[in-house]
Write an enzyme that holds these catalytic residues in place. Structure first.
Site, PDB file in Angstrom:
ATOM      1  N   GLU A 147      -4.910  -8.268   4.872  1.00  0.00           N
ATOM      2  CA  GLU A 147      -6.209  -7.863   4.322  1.00  0.00           C
ATOM      3  C   GLU A 147      -6.983  -6.951   5.276  1.00  0.00           C
ATOM      4  OE1 GLU A 147      -9.431 -10.946   3.527  1.00  0.00           O
ATOM      5  OE2 GLU A 147      -9.665  -9.643   1.784  1.00  0.00           O
ATOM      6  N   GLU A 148      -7.028  -7.351   6.527  1.00  0.00           N
ATOM      7  CA  GLU A 148      -7.821  -6.576   7.477  1.00  0.00           C
ATOM      8  C   GLU A 148      -7.247  -5.176   7.667  1.00  0.00           C
ATOM      9  OE1 GLU A 148      -6.772  -9.726   8.123  1.00  0.00           O
ATOM     10  OE2 GLU A 148      -8.544 -10.948   8.597  1.00  0.00           O
ATOM     11  N   ASP A 154      -4.656  -7.868  -2.589  1.00  0.00           N
ATOM     12  CA  ASP A 154      -5.177  -8.080  -1.238  1.00  0.00           C
ATOM     13  C   ASP A 154      -5.106  -9.584  -0.983  1.00  0.00           C
ATOM     14  OD1 ASP A 154      -6.849  -8.616   0.929  1.00  0.00           O
ATOM     15  OD2 ASP A 154      -8.694  -8.117  -0.157  1.00  0.00           O
ATOM     16  N   GLU A 169       0.810  -1.219   0.000  1.00  0.00           N
ATOM     17  CA  GLU A 169       0.000   0.000   0.000  1.00  0.00           C
ATOM     18  C   GLU A 169       0.843   1.270   0.000  1.00  0.00           C
ATOM     19  OE1 GLU A 169       0.196  -2.240   2.336  1.00  0.00           O
ATOM     20  OE2 GLU A 169       0.307  -1.362   4.338  1.00  0.00           O
ATOM     21  N   TYR A 219       1.737  -4.631  13.297  1.00  0.00           N
ATOM     22  CA  TYR A 219       1.107  -5.673  12.490  1.00  0.00           C
ATOM     23  C   TYR A 219       0.486  -6.669  13.446  1.00  0.00           C
ATOM     24  CZ  TYR A 219       0.716  -9.098   8.655  1.00  0.00           C
ATOM     25  OH  TYR A 219       0.253  -9.969   7.708  1.00  0.00           O
TER      26      TYR A 219
HETATM   27  N1  AR6 Z   1       2.636  -5.516   2.147  1.00  0.00           N
HETATM   28  C1  AR6 Z   1       3.388  -6.558   1.709  1.00  0.00           C
HETATM   29  N2  AR6 Z   1       3.459  -7.751   2.336  1.00  0.00           N
HETATM   30  C2  AR6 Z   1       2.738  -7.911   3.450  1.00  0.00           C
HETATM   31  C3  AR6 Z   1       1.940  -6.876   3.983  1.00  0.00           C
HETATM   32  C4  AR6 Z   1       1.898  -5.639   3.275  1.00  0.00           C
HETATM   33  N3  AR6 Z   1       1.170  -4.616   3.706  1.00  0.00           N
HETATM   34  N4  AR6 Z   1       1.364  -7.336   5.097  1.00  0.00           N
HETATM   35  C5  AR6 Z   1       1.777  -8.596   5.265  1.00  0.00           C
HETATM   36  N5  AR6 Z   1       2.622  -8.965   4.289  1.00  0.00           N
HETATM   37  P1  AR6 Z   1      -1.397 -12.793   5.470  1.00  0.00           P
HETATM   38  P2  AR6 Z   1      -2.464 -15.060   3.887  1.00  0.00           P
HETATM   39  C6  AR6 Z   1       3.282 -10.277   4.116  1.00  0.00           C
HETATM   40  O1  AR6 Z   1      -1.119 -13.749   6.564  1.00  0.00           O
HETATM   41  O2  AR6 Z   1      -1.468 -16.054   4.363  1.00  0.00           O
HETATM   42  C7  AR6 Z   1      -6.491 -12.739   6.510  1.00  0.00           C
HETATM   43  O3  AR6 Z   1      -7.202 -12.970   7.699  1.00  0.00           O
HETATM   44  C8  AR6 Z   1       3.764 -10.909   5.408  1.00  0.00           C
HETATM   45  O4  AR6 Z   1       4.969 -11.600   5.095  1.00  0.00           O
HETATM   46  O5  AR6 Z   1      -2.277 -11.623   5.733  1.00  0.00           O
HETATM   47  O6  AR6 Z   1      -2.861 -15.070   2.441  1.00  0.00           O
HETATM   48  C9  AR6 Z   1      -7.377 -12.926   5.294  1.00  0.00           C
HETATM   49  O7  AR6 Z   1      -8.680 -12.443   5.523  1.00  0.00           O
HETATM   50  C10 AR6 Z   1       2.653 -11.880   5.742  1.00  0.00           C
HETATM   51  O8  AR6 Z   1       3.097 -12.941   6.543  1.00  0.00           O
HETATM   52  O9  AR6 Z   1      -2.011 -13.557   4.166  1.00  0.00           O
HETATM   53  C11 AR6 Z   1      -7.337 -14.400   5.113  1.00  0.00           C
HETATM   54  O10 AR6 Z   1      -8.250 -15.059   5.952  1.00  0.00           O
HETATM   55  C12 AR6 Z   1       2.251 -12.356   4.368  1.00  0.00           C
HETATM   56  O11 AR6 Z   1       2.326 -11.170   3.560  1.00  0.00           O
HETATM   57  C13 AR6 Z   1      -5.925 -14.773   5.522  1.00  0.00           C
HETATM   58  O12 AR6 Z   1      -5.497 -13.717   6.393  1.00  0.00           O
HETATM   59  C14 AR6 Z   1       0.894 -12.992   4.288  1.00  0.00           C
HETATM   60  O13 AR6 Z   1      -0.070 -12.183   4.893  1.00  0.00           O
HETATM   61  C15 AR6 Z   1      -4.990 -14.821   4.351  1.00  0.00           C
HETATM   62  O14 AR6 Z   1      -3.735 -15.280   4.786  1.00  0.00           O
END
Ligand code: AR6
Length: 538
Positions: free
Chosen positions: A319-320, A301, A291, A359
């Site tokens: 996402e949140e 996202d 972002e 985070y």
């Molecule tokens: N920019 C870049 N990378 C990021 C950022 C950011 N702003 N934030 C986190 N990361 P995760 P998932 C990296 O766990 O595994 C939610 O509840 C960071 O390394 O959010 O696809 C959804 O609603 C992090 O560990 O994604 C779904 O239910 C990694 O991205 C679920 O989480 C993964 O972030 C999706 O889980």
């Protein structure tokens, strides 16, 4: 190679940006695009006017059931006994136009038109916010100024949104465009929990396949420790911004947001094993976030199949966080049916309102964010966010099976592809990162390749944010240069990845790791530029 003083490798972000095409055509109403304001938009500093001029109400399974529909009825006890049906919107208006000076009174009023839940809902997070987090002055200003304005915005719904909102149902590519003011009114209603039929236990509900929209879960806890009300602070800040704007300090958000459900049928998906596309450009960096640094790119996202995931509950990851700093994304939960495996949701024009740090458990709202992203010809901020849900893995080894590789590549492709590119336009690149590799437990080294292949097939470059992970950055970049030097195509890489599972998964575990397998198998292959003979895995 990445130098230690440099945090990124590969192409520059400018090269990745390439064009700035969001991929959506200008806003024009059609059978598949509902537009809720008058066209053409005249840039006047005023929000576009609602369309149609007179309210059209509908109360059926194809449209959002609106809180202000005259068909929305609610049982009320008369004389403490008999139940009588009353128009719910009247109850909402009566309750919210009362003077409310405390969070307890706010809770009581919200419960008055949600009386079925009076024994089940409680709002400790809301009370905590006003008791312990906000100063007395902030609390007073909330109840004397901000809340009455949120109420006014919510109650304006029937004059602001005058046509029924079609639900974005599965297996249909369809778009909705609203003014930012219309979205704000929907969100004010969500905050005040006025949306009917959206609170019932999932399995019995008409909206079982839709995300929650009313904010009640954000105010309550499901037992255990009360989470800090940081997400709520972000959301209240969003509303505060509207009212600062009304007090003339800054211009009111007068733009437009488009929500597009993207669906590709199985027969229109790429035939991955036959693809002859070469890999597009990669920028990979251990610093920055999607972002903050993804301006002009299609921003991914890392979604739940119910878009927004736990945003209105306890979730607080990629996402949140994105949804609370850009609350217009939350409105998608009102009308977006659960995403199927070849579907994505694209939101163009959403604005960021908040800054944050931390985070997950350390997440904190840190103040206002002034979004200066330019607008397109339809009044949308040139910010595109695409929700794609990765596989949620229990057993991590299943992510390498050919059918799961296919699932992830198709999902990413649907989010990245552009069905209608305007003539002469170049597609902007993609900003992504460890999609599916946090809560969903995927392997980032695999997911990078899968996303790169999907981006290449869709003709877009990729900027990859490793979120602080320098080792991942260097390993992936090394692999990327190796693959591009060898001119490996998307099809070849796909077939190799499928072979990895077949060759290396023995006796319930992998006998080699993915990258060593790829290096070794490809080393045996001569550079296709120097030979025309087919290689062993062709
Ligand atoms: N920019 C870049 N990378 C990021 C950022 C950011 N702003 N934030 C986190 N990361 P995760 P998932 C990296 O766990 O595994 C939610 O509840 C960071 O390394 O959010 O696809 C959804 O609603 C992090 O560990 O994604 C779904 O239910 C990694 O991205 C679920 O989480 C993964 O972030 C999706 O889980």
């Amino acid at each position: 190679e990445c130098k230690t003083e440099v945090v990124w490798c590969g192409a520059t972000l400018d090269e990745i940006r390439n064009g700035s095409a969001s991929c959506l055509p200008p806003v024009v109403p059609s059978d598949s695009h509902s537009v809720f304001f008058q066209l053409p938009i005249v840039p006047s500093g005023q929000p576009p006017k609602p369309h149609p001029q007179n309210l059209r109400d509908s109360w059926d399974s194809e449209h959002v059931r609106m809180p202000c529909s005259e068909h929305s009825l609610y049982p009320v006890k008369v004389d403490g006994k008999r139940s009588q049906l009353r128009q719910r919107w009247e109850l909402v208006q009566e309750a919210l136009l009362k003077t409310i000076v405390s969070s307890q009174q706010l809770e009581a009023q919200i419960l008055s038109y949600n009386s079925k839940y009076s024994n089940r809902w409680n709002f400790p997070v809301l009370h905590l916010l006003f008791r312990e987090v906000f100063s007395e002055e902030e609390t007073n200003s909330f109840f004397s100024t901000l809340l009455p304005q949120i109420v006014r915005l919510a109650l304006q719904l029937p004059t602001l949104l005058t046509a029924p909102i079609p639900l974005l149902v599965q297996h249909k590519s369809q778009m909705l465009s609203f003014s930012q003011l219309q979205v704000a009114s929907l969100l004010a209603n969500a905050l005040l929990c006025t949306f009917p039929r959206r609170n019932t236990a999932k399995s019995q509900s008409e909206y079982a396949h839709y995300p929650d929209i009313n904010f009640n879960r954000l105010f309550q806890t499901s037992g255990g420790i009360v989470p800090k009300p940081e997400k709520l602070k972000c959301l209240l800040h969003y509303f505060r911004r509207w009212f600062i704007a009304l007090c003339v300090v800054i211009a009111a958000p007068d733009g437009v947001v488009t929500y597009a459900r993207l669906y590709v049928s199985l027969s229109n998906l790429p035939q991955w094993d036959r693809s002859r596309k070469l890999l597009t450009k990669l920028h990979i960096t251990s610093q920055g976030t999607i972002e903050d640094d993804g301006a002009g790119l299609l921003q991914v996202d890392f979604a739940h199949k119910l878009v927004g995931g736990g945003v209105l509950n306890r979730g607080c990851v990629q996402e949140e966080i994105r949804f609370v700093i850009c609350p217009e994304l939350i409105a998608a939960r009102l009308f977006t049916e659960v995403l199927d495996s070849t579907e994505a949701l694209l939101v163009v024009g959403c604005e960021r309102f908040s800054n944050y740090k931390g985070y997950s458990k350390t997440f904190e709202w840190t103040g206002d964010y002034e979004d200066t992203t330019p607008r397109d010809s339809s009044g949308r901020r040139m910010c595109s966010v695409v929700a794609i849900d990765a596989l949620k893995l229990g057993n991590r080894s299943v992510q390498y099976t050919p059918s799961n590789l296919l699932r992830e590549m198709n999902k990413a492709y649907v989010g990245f592809h552009c069905p209608e590119l305007q003539p002469g336009e170049r597609l902007a690149g993609i900003a992504s990162g460890n999609w599916g590799c946090g809560v969903y437990r995927g392997d980032a080294k695999l997911k990078t390749l899968l996303q790169l292949m999907a981006a290449s097939e869709a003709g877009r470059h990729l900027a990859y944010f490793t979120f602080g992970n320098t080792k991942l950055r260097d390993e992936v970049y090394h692999m990327y240069t190796f693959l591009t030097d060898k001119q490996v195509t998307v099809g070849q890489l796909f077939r190799l990845l499928c072979q990895y599972y077949e060759h290396s998964f023995k006796g319930g575990r992998f006998i080699t790791e993915l990258y060593p397998f790829l290096y070794q198998t490809l080393a045996e292959k001569r550079n296709p530029a120097s030979t025309s003979s087919p290689s062993s895995f062709d």
